[in-house]
Design an enzyme around this catalytic site. Structure first.
Site, PDB file in Angstrom:
ATOM      1  N   GLU A  44      58.801  71.800 -55.037  1.00  0.00           N
ATOM      2  CA  GLU A  44      59.514  73.046 -55.341  1.00  0.00           C
ATOM      3  C   GLU A  44      59.185  74.058 -54.249  1.00  0.00           C
ATOM      4  O   GLU A  44      58.022  74.414 -54.060  1.00  0.00           O
ATOM      5  CB  GLU A  44      59.056  73.570 -56.720  1.00  0.00           C
ATOM      6  CG  GLU A  44      59.613  74.946 -57.052  1.00  0.00           C
ATOM      7  CD  GLU A  44      59.019  75.537 -58.345  1.00  0.00           C
ATOM      8  OE1 GLU A  44      58.561  74.775 -59.224  1.00  0.00           O
ATOM      9  OE2 GLU A  44      59.021  76.772 -58.460  1.00  0.00           O
ATOM     10  N   ARG A  48      60.305  82.939 -52.397  1.00  0.00           N
ATOM     11  CA  ARG A  48      59.477  84.149 -52.390  1.00  0.00           C
ATOM     12  C   ARG A  48      59.150  84.616 -50.991  1.00  0.00           C
ATOM     13  O   ARG A  48      58.403  85.568 -50.825  1.00  0.00           O
ATOM     14  CB  ARG A  48      58.144  83.872 -53.108  1.00  0.00           C
ATOM     15  CG  ARG A  48      58.302  83.626 -54.572  1.00  0.00           C
ATOM     16  CD  ARG A  48      56.945  83.447 -55.229  1.00  0.00           C
ATOM     17  NE  ARG A  48      57.099  82.644 -56.403  1.00  0.00           N
ATOM     18  CZ  ARG A  48      56.126  82.001 -57.010  1.00  0.00           C
ATOM     19  NH1 ARG A  48      54.901  82.078 -56.540  1.00  0.00           N
ATOM     20  NH2 ARG A  48      56.366  81.276 -58.085  1.00  0.00           N
ATOM     21  N   LYS A 132      60.726  73.932 -67.466  1.00  0.00           N
ATOM     22  CA  LYS A 132      59.454  74.349 -66.889  1.00  0.00           C
ATOM     23  C   LYS A 132      58.764  75.243 -67.924  1.00  0.00           C
ATOM     24  O   LYS A 132      59.411  76.143 -68.478  1.00  0.00           O
ATOM     25  CB  LYS A 132      59.713  75.126 -65.597  1.00  0.00           C
ATOM     26  CG  LYS A 132      58.483  75.770 -64.969  1.00  0.00           C
ATOM     27  CD  LYS A 132      58.788  76.244 -63.560  1.00  0.00           C
ATOM     28  CE  LYS A 132      57.631  77.036 -62.973  1.00  0.00           C
ATOM     29  NZ  LYS A 132      57.760  77.214 -61.505  1.00  0.00           N
TER      30      LYS A 132
HETATM   31  C1  3PG Z   1      54.982  78.796 -59.792  1.00  0.00           C
HETATM   32  O1  3PG Z   1      55.801  79.559 -59.346  1.00  0.00           O
HETATM   33  O2  3PG Z   1      55.344  77.804 -60.408  1.00  0.00           O
HETATM   34  C2  3PG Z   1      53.550  79.132 -59.677  1.00  0.00           C
HETATM   35  O3  3PG Z   1      53.299  80.130 -58.752  1.00  0.00           O
HETATM   36  C3  3PG Z   1      52.651  77.984 -59.402  1.00  0.00           C
HETATM   37  O4  3PG Z   1      51.505  78.302 -60.053  1.00  0.00           O
HETATM   38  P1  3PG Z   1      50.071  78.019 -59.460  1.00  0.00           P
HETATM   39  O5  3PG Z   1      50.044  78.641 -58.080  1.00  0.00           O
HETATM   40  O6  3PG Z   1      49.139  78.701 -60.424  1.00  0.00           O
HETATM   41  O7  3PG Z   1      49.877  76.534 -59.391  1.00  0.00           O
END
Ligand code: 3PG
Length: 212
Positions: A44, A48, A132
């Site tokens: 993914e 951002r 999700k």
């Molecule tokens: C996301 O957007 O899915 C999260 O930022 C991922 O979360 P993590 O950095 O805590 O693994």
């Protein structure tokens, strides 16, 4: 193949989906190759950073064995943009009704985000089968997923947010968890240092996690 079938197929490819926030699009291809070779073909790329669309385009063009998903999709107008860039799936952190409606008829399969049973049920009613669960750690963790198995037995989740190598197994042991997402196998300092070797090692460990 229907969008729901495609999402199920992508979710089954590996136990973990790396969440990539790419600052320099030059990193996208070596990073995607490292992850694919380690056994994590689905990634993914979050929308951002200014480099995100370029990164998705490069991965789609140069690493065809990767399944690149566009993440942090928060507005309907982004669906066409990420489809044009070559994304093969859309992931959202949360899914307001207007976004859910657009995803339901959109060009790409989607794994929309939810954090409550009400949100999960609304998405299920629109035909989404894989959701999700975000932010998984903060929103209830494995206990939340265990609790929703009763009222929503048909739904499958990709918990993401606050998961690391230590907590991964507790999620993957649950029957309604299809796979998990997270950034723990792509630490920022390793990406900045272009330490693909370290990322490969963390990714191989994630790819070897047992699932229920
Ligand atoms: C996301 O957007 O899915 C999260 O930022 C991922 O979360 P993590 O950095 O805590 O693994």
């Amino acid at each position: 193949m229907s969008h729901a079938d495609l999402v199920a197929r992508y979710a089954a490819l590996a136990p973990a989906i790396p969440v990539l926030t790419i600052l320099d699009a030059e990193d996208a291809v070596p990073l995607a190759r490292t992850l694919v070779e380690a056994g994590l073909p689905v990634a993914e790329v979050t929308l951002r950073t200014p480099a995100a669309l370029d990164a998705i385009e490069r991965i789609a063009r140069e690493v065809p064995e990767a399944v690149v998903a566009a993440g942090t999709v928060t507005r309907p107008d982004q669906i066409a943009t990420v489809a044009r860039a070559g994304a093969r799936m859309i992931v959202t952190p949360g899914t307001p009704p207007s976004l859910a409606a657009a995803l339901a008829v959109g060009a790409l399969p989607a794994m929309p985000g939810c954090a409550t049973v009400t949100e999960a049920l609304a998405l299920a009613a629109q035909g989404f089968t894989h959701l999700k669960f975000f932010p998984a750690g903060a929103a209830g963790g494995p206990a939340w997923l265990k609790a929703v198995l009763g009222p929503c037995p048909e739904l499958r989740f990709c918990p993401t947010g606050g998961i690391d190598a230590g907590s991964a197994a507790a999620y993957l042991a649950l029957p309604n968890v299809a796979c998990i997402g997270g950034s723990w196998m792509v630490p920022n300092d390793a990406v900045r240092a272009r330490d693909w070797c370290r990322i490969g090692s963390l990714a191989r460990d994630a790819a070897a996690l047992p699932r229920s």
